[in-house]
Design an enzyme around this catalytic site. Sequence first.
Site, PDB file in Angstrom:
ATOM      1  N   LYS A 198     -47.941  -8.344  16.412  1.00  0.00           N
ATOM      2  CA  LYS A 198     -48.332  -9.460  15.549  1.00  0.00           C
ATOM      3  C   LYS A 198     -49.115 -10.513  16.331  1.00  0.00           C
ATOM      4  O   LYS A 198     -49.182 -10.494  17.557  1.00  0.00           O
ATOM      5  CB  LYS A 198     -47.100 -10.078  14.895  1.00  0.00           C
ATOM      6  CG  LYS A 198     -46.507  -9.199  13.799  1.00  0.00           C
ATOM      7  CD  LYS A 198     -45.383  -9.903  13.057  1.00  0.00           C
ATOM      8  CE  LYS A 198     -44.925  -9.070  11.862  1.00  0.00           C
ATOM      9  NZ  LYS A 198     -43.805  -9.712  11.133  1.00  0.00           N
ATOM     10  N   ARG A 203     -38.293  -3.567  13.881  1.00  0.00           N
ATOM     11  CA  ARG A 203     -39.307  -2.907  13.046  1.00  0.00           C
ATOM     12  C   ARG A 203     -40.585  -2.806  13.869  1.00  0.00           C
ATOM     13  O   ARG A 203     -41.180  -3.820  14.222  1.00  0.00           O
ATOM     14  CB  ARG A 203     -39.536  -3.701  11.765  1.00  0.00           C
ATOM     15  CG  ARG A 203     -40.503  -3.052  10.787  1.00  0.00           C
ATOM     16  CD  ARG A 203     -40.632  -3.876   9.507  1.00  0.00           C
ATOM     17  NE  ARG A 203     -41.512  -3.239   8.550  1.00  0.00           N
ATOM     18  CZ  ARG A 203     -42.832  -3.413   8.480  1.00  0.00           C
ATOM     19  NH1 ARG A 203     -43.429  -4.233   9.348  1.00  0.00           N
ATOM     20  NH2 ARG A 203     -43.557  -2.798   7.564  1.00  0.00           N
TER      21      ARG A 203
END
Length: 289
Positions: free
Chosen positions: A232, A266
């Site tokens: 991210k 995740r």
Amino acid sequence: MQDTCFSPTQTLRCPGGRVLDLRRPRVMGILNLTPDSFYAGSRVGSETELLRRAEVMLEAGAAVLDLGGYSSRPGAEDISVDEEKHRLLPALEAVRRAFPEAFLSVDTFRAEVAELAVAAGADILNDISGGTLDTEMLPTAGRLGVPYVLMHLRGTPQTMTQHTDYEGDIVLELVRYFRDKLAELRRHGVTDVLLDPGFGFAKTPAQSHELLRRLPELHLLGLPILAGLSRKSMVYKPLGLQPEAALAGTITLNTLAVLGGARLLRVHDVAEAVQTIQLVSNTYSPISP
């Protein structure tokens, strides 16, 4: 603040009487069925590629596979329900046929899609919106009786970058948000819940790093935490990189998440995350809720 209505902290009861054991941290592998995911390397273009990638992830140690047909990156296109179903449901059915014992999660905020997905074999609902983008989602989750991932989000994927102004303490805001949403989930009969702080969702990289640093404070809610940090912007922007070059940074932040007590990572890169958990567990005792 822990509520005894919810399941024991480290287990999730799934369809068919199966139990996802989170007494030690586990890994959720991401299977993107979207053509515009922020990380191009995660996009799946065919059923053959999908099943090959799912097999690689499971063999590498993934406990859960998370399938999504709606891109939630900042500014992503808002696709129709029919398009999301077209992307998701055939893929979900194919993975369920090929891997009948795997735990499968669906990344959707739409109740209609969630209901069809569970009928097609999904075990877990992963809702980025906490029920804010579809008022039928929480009642549907209760009726379906499957574990629910409750994430913190402001706005929508299209507008969330405009909602990063937090007047007070950001962790306190999340605690209050989760408290209220858990009460709502309880009213609808949802008993198995994972909490997701929503790293990068309506949060700047600096805010996301503060949440990661203070992750142990969320344990007062008494429920397991999912950490979605993989590649991210909070990883690559401070380093002046792009998602493709963010694996080393992801491993670093996943290490911090495990040390902070996260029970499910995740990720796009399963083998590296599994190795991270093994090494951290061999060296330290991660914080237990």
